[in-house]
Design an enzyme around this catalytic site. Structure first.
Site: not given
Length: 514
Positions: A411, A430
């Site tokens: 992301h 992440c």
């Protein structure tokens, strides 16, 4: 439904075959028993004239296992050579036959899929390499037109593996010739300074084949030598500033034996990986903290990434990109909600309002000022926290989703400054990527080739989900040593301590002869 025919076990026709059948014990895999049964227990590795050519080739391959960072002693090639000269009775030859088959199976398994099974070494390594089926392996060996070529084919077919194998041999030769020159301790060495250590520095870089180092002369640290140091820093994941401070000096003085071990560990990791990673894929190396996109064998995009901090180490696995979400919501993970945000809410119920984080329970939104936050803890927290899309969203303005059991995805991030750092392990697990909309242009090129299209979609402010038109695989890996096509050899800091864990597992496997 097609039903496979039942295996046919043929009766042995010779005293040797009878001895082989009688010698089969519980340590022989079922597939190997079937293989021998279907050939009436006739021997594979010898005939009336002694050892077959294939047997000699197998024994030679096992003796050369060190070239693949495997231990020849685990397969006993010298012992087999001696036994082939002393065996006389059918029983001795039968035991020789089955022992060589077992060791060939072990060697083929180690070479093709690794000495240890990654997920048993570390639960964060979600890789499950295919181990050869014994019956199929021996049938393929029997059908091979060129048996030596068949033996070579057991190793990974990837160019990355072949390059690292070749470089390992070269570093072993360097070690045998005395290793690397040590660069003495001293003050920070900056370009333009004169220092008696320059000769040792130049020698050290030449020994590791760093381009340009041999072109420098004199005691002034300048010109080609600075460029060579910058190359060395790049090869080791350091800031390429040409300044020889504490970290660069430490990397220069890593003993060559440690680099050999690191290369050997990554030979094992390469054996865990598929030869073919796909026609179109994203490859993220957590130890390198970089991402690349490869299409039709060519790297079409690279980007820096931020990965999980050691306490939140990002796992290793492969998946398939399912969709890209522009202007995403951020559903706050339960652990972050309870460990980081709940204490803030206890102090101030409106603490998250400025971050555009809203509170939900049972599908409906709840006003944070109407909740008795002090009544809740990590054990009874019934709420879901969600951050609205926007510039301050923790996921930035776009995310790349490949739904997986580990809740990991790639992301954007509003914290751009972290990408400027040489070491970038700061996330909760992440993967944050620099320049994410350029990545979107590359991955969604089959949807539109118009540069900047997805940024314009972002600026419209609406949440949008886009599915790629072609399959795109995503590989999250952990490699601390490799060799590039240009001949540069790269080493990375073991940020998660996985080298140490793997080394211990490999040494245990070798000691116990697993």
């Amino acid at each position: 439904m097609t039903v496979s025919p039942a295996p046919v076990i043929l009766e042995p026709e010779t005293p040797i075959a009878q001895a082989i059948q009688a010698a089969i014990a519980t340590d022989i895999p079922d597939g190997l028993v079937l293989y021998y049964g279907e050939r009436a227990f006739a021997p594979v590795w010898f005939d009336r004239n002694g050892l077959t050519e294939n047997a000699h080739l197998v024994i030679a391959a096992m003796a050369d296992a060190n070239a693949h960072a495997l231990n020849p002693n685990n397969y006993g090639p010298l012992e087999f050579a001696k036994r082939s000269e002393t065996a006389q009775t059918p029983e001795e030859w039968a035991r020789f036959e089955l022992d060589l088959s077992l060791q060939f199976l072990r060697y083929a398994t180690h070479l093709s899929s690794g000495r240890v099974q990654p997920n048993k070494v570390n639960k964060s390594l979600n890789l499950f390499p295919h181990r050869p089926d014994p019956k199929q392996l021996f049938e393929n060996a029997e059908r091979a037109v060129e048996f030596s070529a068949f033996l070579d084919s057991l190793a990974p077919h990837s160019a990355n593996y072949a390059r690292l194998k070749r470089r390992l041999a070269q570093y072993r030769e360097k070690a045998a010739n005395g290793g690397f020159t040590a660069v003495p301790e001293g003050e920070v060495l900056k370009p333009g300074m004169s220092d008696p250590r320059v000769d040792a520095l130049r020698a050290r870089l030449i020994e590791e084949d760093i381009p340009g180092a041999a072109d420098h002369t004199g005691e002034v640290y300048d010109g080609a030598l600075v460029e060579a140091v910058e190359a060395f820093q790049g090869y080791h994941g350091l800031a390429t500033d040409g300044v020889i401070g504490k970290e660069t000096l430490a990397r220069l003085n890593i003993p060559i034996k440690d680099k050999l071990i690191q290369m050997e560990l990554n030979m094992e990791r390469r054996r865990w990986m598929r030869d073919d990673l796909g026609d179109f894929y994203v490859f993220t190396n957590l130890a390198d903290q970089n991402l690349k996109v490869v299409r039709d064998g060519k790297t079409v995009h690279t980007a820096r990434v931020v990965v999980g901090k050691p306490y939140h180490a990002t796992p290793v696995f492969s998946d398939t990109l399912e969709y890209v979400e522009i202007n995403p919501y951020w559903n706050v993970p339960y652990s972050i909600a309870t460990k980081e945000y709940l204490p803030q809410l206890k102090r101030n119920p409106t603490a998250l309002t400025s971050k555009n984080i809203r509170v939900f329970r049972d599908g409906g939104e709840v006003a944070p000022t109407q909740v008795a936050w002090n009544s809740y803890s990590g054990g009874n927290f019934p709420f879901r926290l969600r951050q609205d899309p926007g510039a301050g969203n923790a996921l930035g303005r776009i995310k790349f989703m490949f739904p997986n059991p580990y809740s990991i995805y790639i992301h954007d991030t509003p914290s751009k400054s972290l990408f400027d750092r040489a070491e970038r392990a700061f996330s909760h697990g992440c993967i944050r990527v620099s320049d994410p909309f350029t990545l979107a242009d590359v991955l969604l090129a089959d949807t539109t080739t118009e540069t900047g299209h997805w940024e314009r979609v972002r600026d419209q402010g609406d949440r949008k989900i886009v599915k790629p038109d072609v399959p795109i695989e995503v590989h999250i890996t952990y490699l601390t040593a490799w060799m590039n096509k240009d001949g540069s050899t790269h080493f990375r800091k073991d940020i998660y301590g996985r080298d140490e864990v793997l080394l211990k597992a490999l040494r245990t496997a070798m000691t116990q002869n697993l």
